[in-house]
Design a protein around this motif. Structure first.
Motif, PDB file in Angstrom:
ATOM      1  N   TRP A  35       0.804  -1.215   0.000  1.00  0.00           N
ATOM      2  CA  TRP A  35       0.000   0.000   0.000  1.00  0.00           C
ATOM      3  C   TRP A  35       0.843   1.274   0.000  1.00  0.00           C
ATOM      4  O   TRP A  35       0.294   2.377   0.058  1.00  0.00           O
ATOM      5  N   LYS A  36       2.156   1.139  -0.048  1.00  0.00           N
ATOM      6  CA  LYS A  36       3.000   2.337  -0.046  1.00  0.00           C
ATOM      7  C   LYS A  36       2.825   3.106  -1.359  1.00  0.00           C
ATOM      8  O   LYS A  36       2.382   2.564  -2.368  1.00  0.00           O
ATOM      9  N   GLY A  37       3.194   4.378  -1.335  1.00  0.00           N
ATOM     10  CA  GLY A  37       3.194   5.165  -2.559  1.00  0.00           C
ATOM     11  C   GLY A  37       1.812   5.421  -3.128  1.00  0.00           C
ATOM     12  O   GLY A  37       0.791   5.378  -2.431  1.00  0.00           O
ATOM     13  N   ALA A  38       1.767   5.690  -4.408  1.00  0.00           N
ATOM     14  CA  ALA A  38       0.516   6.004  -5.101  1.00  0.00           C
ATOM     15  C   ALA A  38       0.715   5.772  -6.586  1.00  0.00           C
ATOM     16  O   ALA A  38       1.840   5.643  -7.066  1.00  0.00           O
ATOM     17  N   LYS A  39      -0.373   5.732  -7.296  1.00  0.00           N
ATOM     18  CA  LYS A  39      -0.303   5.660  -8.756  1.00  0.00           C
ATOM     19  C   LYS A  39      -0.946   6.917  -9.328  1.00  0.00           C
ATOM     20  O   LYS A  39      -1.710   7.612  -8.641  1.00  0.00           O
ATOM     21  N   SER A  40      -0.632   7.213 -10.577  1.00  0.00           N
ATOM     22  CA  SER A  40      -1.155   8.423 -11.195  1.00  0.00           C
ATOM     23  C   SER A  40      -2.194   8.084 -12.251  1.00  0.00           C
ATOM     24  O   SER A  40      -2.234   6.969 -12.784  1.00  0.00           O
ATOM     25  N   ASN A  41      -3.033   9.062 -12.545  1.00  0.00           N
ATOM     26  CA  ASN A  41      -4.039   8.928 -13.587  1.00  0.00           C
ATOM     27  C   ASN A  41      -4.134  10.267 -14.317  1.00  0.00           C
ATOM     28  O   ASN A  41      -4.711  11.217 -13.812  1.00  0.00           O
ATOM     29  N   GLU A  42      -3.514  10.331 -15.481  1.00  0.00           N
ATOM     30  CA  GLU A  42      -3.481  11.577 -16.247  1.00  0.00           C
ATOM     31  C   GLU A  42      -4.709  11.705 -17.146  1.00  0.00           C
ATOM     32  O   GLU A  42      -5.243  10.708 -17.635  1.00  0.00           O
ATOM     33  N   PHE A  43      -5.134  12.933 -17.365  1.00  0.00           N
ATOM     34  CA  PHE A  43      -6.190  13.179 -18.336  1.00  0.00           C
ATOM     35  C   PHE A  43      -5.909  14.491 -19.055  1.00  0.00           C
ATOM     36  O   PHE A  43      -5.173  15.349 -18.552  1.00  0.00           O
ATOM     37  N   SER A  44      -6.482  14.643 -20.239  1.00  0.00           N
ATOM     38  CA  SER A  44      -6.328  15.875 -21.018  1.00  0.00           C
ATOM     39  C   SER A  44      -7.651  16.621 -21.010  1.00  0.00           C
ATOM     40  O   SER A  44      -8.670  16.091 -21.478  1.00  0.00           O
ATOM     41  N   PRO A  45      -7.675  17.833 -20.468  1.00  0.00           N
ATOM     42  CA  PRO A  45      -8.933  18.586 -20.466  1.00  0.00           C
ATOM     43  C   PRO A  45      -9.323  18.982 -21.883  1.00  0.00           C
ATOM     44  O   PRO A  45      -8.468  19.192 -22.747  1.00  0.00           O
ATOM     45  N   LYS A  46     -10.614  19.087 -22.127  1.00  0.00           N
ATOM     46  CA  LYS A  46     -11.092  19.466 -23.451  1.00  0.00           C
ATOM     47  C   LYS A  46     -10.867  20.964 -23.685  1.00  0.00           C
ATOM     48  O   LYS A  46     -11.201  21.786 -22.838  1.00  0.00           O
ATOM     49  N   SER A  47     -10.307  21.291 -24.814  1.00  0.00           N
ATOM     50  CA  SER A  47      -9.944  22.677 -25.102  1.00  0.00           C
ATOM     51  C   SER A  47     -11.150  23.589 -25.285  1.00  0.00           C
ATOM     52  O   SER A  47     -11.031  24.818 -25.206  1.00  0.00           O
ATOM     53  N   ASP A  48     -12.329  23.006 -25.543  1.00  0.00           N
ATOM     54  CA  ASP A  48     -13.524  23.837 -25.730  1.00  0.00           C
ATOM     55  C   ASP A  48     -14.184  24.222 -24.411  1.00  0.00           C
ATOM     56  O   ASP A  48     -15.223  24.888 -24.391  1.00  0.00           O
ATOM     57  N   GLY A  49     -13.587  23.788 -23.307  1.00  0.00           N
ATOM     58  CA  GLY A  49     -14.124  24.159 -21.998  1.00  0.00           C
ATOM     59  C   GLY A  49     -15.151  23.207 -21.442  1.00  0.00           C
ATOM     60  O   GLY A  49     -15.609  23.380 -20.307  1.00  0.00           O
ATOM     61  N   SER A  50     -15.529  22.191 -22.221  1.00  0.00           N
ATOM     62  CA  SER A  50     -16.473  21.196 -21.694  1.00  0.00           C
ATOM     63  C   SER A  50     -15.749  20.257 -20.744  1.00  0.00           C
ATOM     64  O   SER A  50     -14.516  20.156 -20.754  1.00  0.00           O
ATOM     65  N   SER A  51     -16.496  19.565 -19.927  1.00  0.00           N
ATOM     66  CA  SER A  51     -15.882  18.716 -18.893  1.00  0.00           C
ATOM     67  C   SER A  51     -15.867  17.262 -19.316  1.00  0.00           C
ATOM     68  O   SER A  51     -16.550  16.860 -20.262  1.00  0.00           O
ATOM     69  N   LYS A  52     -15.074  16.485 -18.608  1.00  0.00           N
ATOM     70  CA  LYS A  52     -15.039  15.045 -18.848  1.00  0.00           C
ATOM     71  C   LYS A  52     -14.982  14.323 -17.514  1.00  0.00           C
ATOM     72  O   LYS A  52     -14.376  14.824 -16.546  1.00  0.00           O
ATOM     73  N   ILE A  53     -15.608  13.160 -17.444  1.00  0.00           N
ATOM     74  CA  ILE A  53     -15.596  12.384 -16.203  1.00  0.00           C
ATOM     75  C   ILE A  53     -14.215  11.774 -16.015  1.00  0.00           C
ATOM     76  O   ILE A  53     -13.684  11.111 -16.908  1.00  0.00           O
ATOM     77  N   ILE A  54     -13.639  11.986 -14.846  1.00  0.00           N
ATOM     78  CA  ILE A  54     -12.325  11.401 -14.569  1.00  0.00           C
ATOM     79  C   ILE A  54     -12.358  10.469 -13.353  1.00  0.00           C
ATOM     80  O   ILE A  54     -11.396   9.733 -13.110  1.00  0.00           O
ATOM     81  N   TYR A  55     -13.453  10.509 -12.596  1.00  0.00           N
ATOM     82  CA  TYR A  55     -13.573   9.671 -11.398  1.00  0.00           C
ATOM     83  C   TYR A  55     -15.044   9.377 -11.193  1.00  0.00           C
ATOM     84  O   TYR A  55     -15.890  10.270 -11.268  1.00  0.00           O
ATOM     85  N   GLU A  56     -15.347   8.122 -10.891  1.00  0.00           N
ATOM     86  CA  GLU A  56     -16.737   7.743 -10.647  1.00  0.00           C
ATOM     87  C   GLU A  56     -16.765   6.548  -9.718  1.00  0.00           C
ATOM     88  O   GLU A  56     -16.169   5.510 -10.001  1.00  0.00           O
ATOM     89  N   LYS A  57     -17.441   6.700  -8.572  1.00  0.00           N
ATOM     90  CA  LYS A  57     -17.506   5.612  -7.600  1.00  0.00           C
ATOM     91  C   LYS A  57     -18.719   5.798  -6.689  1.00  0.00           C
ATOM     92  O   LYS A  57     -18.886   6.851  -6.074  1.00  0.00           O
TER      93      LYS A  57
END
Length: 353
Positions: free
Chosen positions: A180-202
């Motif tokens: 359980w040490k450390g962490a992992k990463s999750n990169e995303f690219s935001p939309k250039s038109d200003g709309s949003s995108k789901i990056i986390y859901e639980k």
């Protein structure tokens, strides 16, 4: 002579007996004190965790409301507890220890969201990752963010690799499980038109990421959290923009940075008057990529935001008079919703339907 020696010997024995009894009493007293403090601390933390991690509940905790400029505040960070999940947005300097002082259940952090790569938003990320593990985290920790967050996380993991190794070697896998040490990463690219995108859901909790204008810092993002019809937007650092207005439309809470540009302009001129070109330039430049108090008031009014929460306030102010003049008055002149002036440790409970 013998009688005097006998008396002397007797008094020595009596004295040592009294001292031993005193030490025993003192020792017992300290034992009770330490036990009491440990019990109290454990109970307080357990109760706080139970309250904050309750299902079907949302609590915002402003873990840090400061900026890169010197102040009494911890650098920027916001904790959101939603439906039993602990989500942390940004992790500026001092945040890890601040969370422990606030009795937040640090071992239960499930995700960290970084808005951009100015140090006052990520300086304590390594400590957040490490302390959550040291305090008992036994689940994966993911750090979300725009392109570059993987390099950021890997850099911290590399610098902490000896720390991880020695903690487990000393205390053992049962106490410091290396899985359980450390962490992992999750990169995303935001939309250039200003709309949003789901990056986390639980479990009904959804986090969206969206582009904000913090040029020349790019990428820079904001986040919107939604659960059971309630919505919270975290602006990150941004100039006034249609992107933030669009993502904030109708939200229950907008947690936004803010600058009083007229005051910073005065600071700029003051540095210029004492011939300090370095700080003159910095004070001039920072006005270009932050949102002014009046601009923020207009944006929130047009976006029909229900409650505006101020954080990352530049300049830092103290007391009612300064707060009213520099932030409240210019914002409430144009915004007719509720306004909360943030401070470190501020809690906001959001009632659910």
């Amino acid at each position: 002579m013998k009688l005097m020696q006998l008396k002397s010997h007797y008094f020595k024995i009596l004295f040592l007996s009294i001292c031993s009894l005193g030490s025993l009493t003192l020792s017992c007293s300290w034992d009770r004190f330490v036990l009491s403090r440990v019990n109290e601390s454990t109970t307080v933390k357990a109760n706080a965790a139970k309250e904050l991690l309750a299902k079907d509940k949302i609590t915002i905790v402003l873990t840090g409301t400061g900026s890169p400029l010197p102040s009494e505040s911890i650098q920027n960070s916001t904790a959101i507890f939603v439906n039993g999940q602990f989500l942390l947005f940004d992790a500026g300097d001092g945040v890890a220890m601040a969370m422990e002082k606030l009795h937040l259940p640090v071992s239960e952090i499930g995700a960290v969201f970084i808005t951009h790569f100015h140090s006052d938003h990520f300086a304590d990320l390594g400590e957040v990752i490490d302390r959550s593990w040291l305090l008992g985290r036994q689940k994966p920790l993911t750090v979300y963010g725009p392109k570059g967050v993987t390099d950021l996380v890997n850099g911290f993991l590399k610098s902490y690799q000896s720390e991880y190794y020695y903690r487990t070697k000393h205390h053992g896998e049962s106490v410091m499980p290396s899985q359980w040490k450390g962490a992992k990463s999750n990169e995303f690219s935001p939309k250039s038109d200003g709309s949003s995108k789901i990056i986390y859901e639980k479990d009904g909790v959804v986090v969206y990421g969206f582009f904000v204008n913090h040029e020349p810092v790019e990428p820079a993002v904001g986040y919107r959290v939604e659960y059971k019809g309630k919505s919270i937007v975290i602006s990150g650092d941004t100039a006034n923009s249609e992107f933030l207005k669009k993502q904030s439309f109708g939200v229950d809470y907008l947690i936004s940075e803010v600058m009083n540009k007229s005051m910073i302009a005065k600071v700029e001129k003051a540095y210029e008057s004492i011939n300090h070109p370095r700080f003159t330039k910095i004070m001039k430049d920072i006005q270009l990529y932050h949102i002014d108090a009046t601009e923020l008031g207009i944006l929130t009014e047009e976006a029909k935001v229900k409650t505006l929460v101020l954080t990352h306030m530049i300049p830092f102010v103290k007391g009612y008079i300064q707060t009213k003049a520099i932030y409240k008055d210019p914002i409430l002149k144009v915004f007719h919703g509720d306004l909360i002036i943030g401070h470190d440790g501020k809690r906001i409970e959001i009632p659910l339907p």
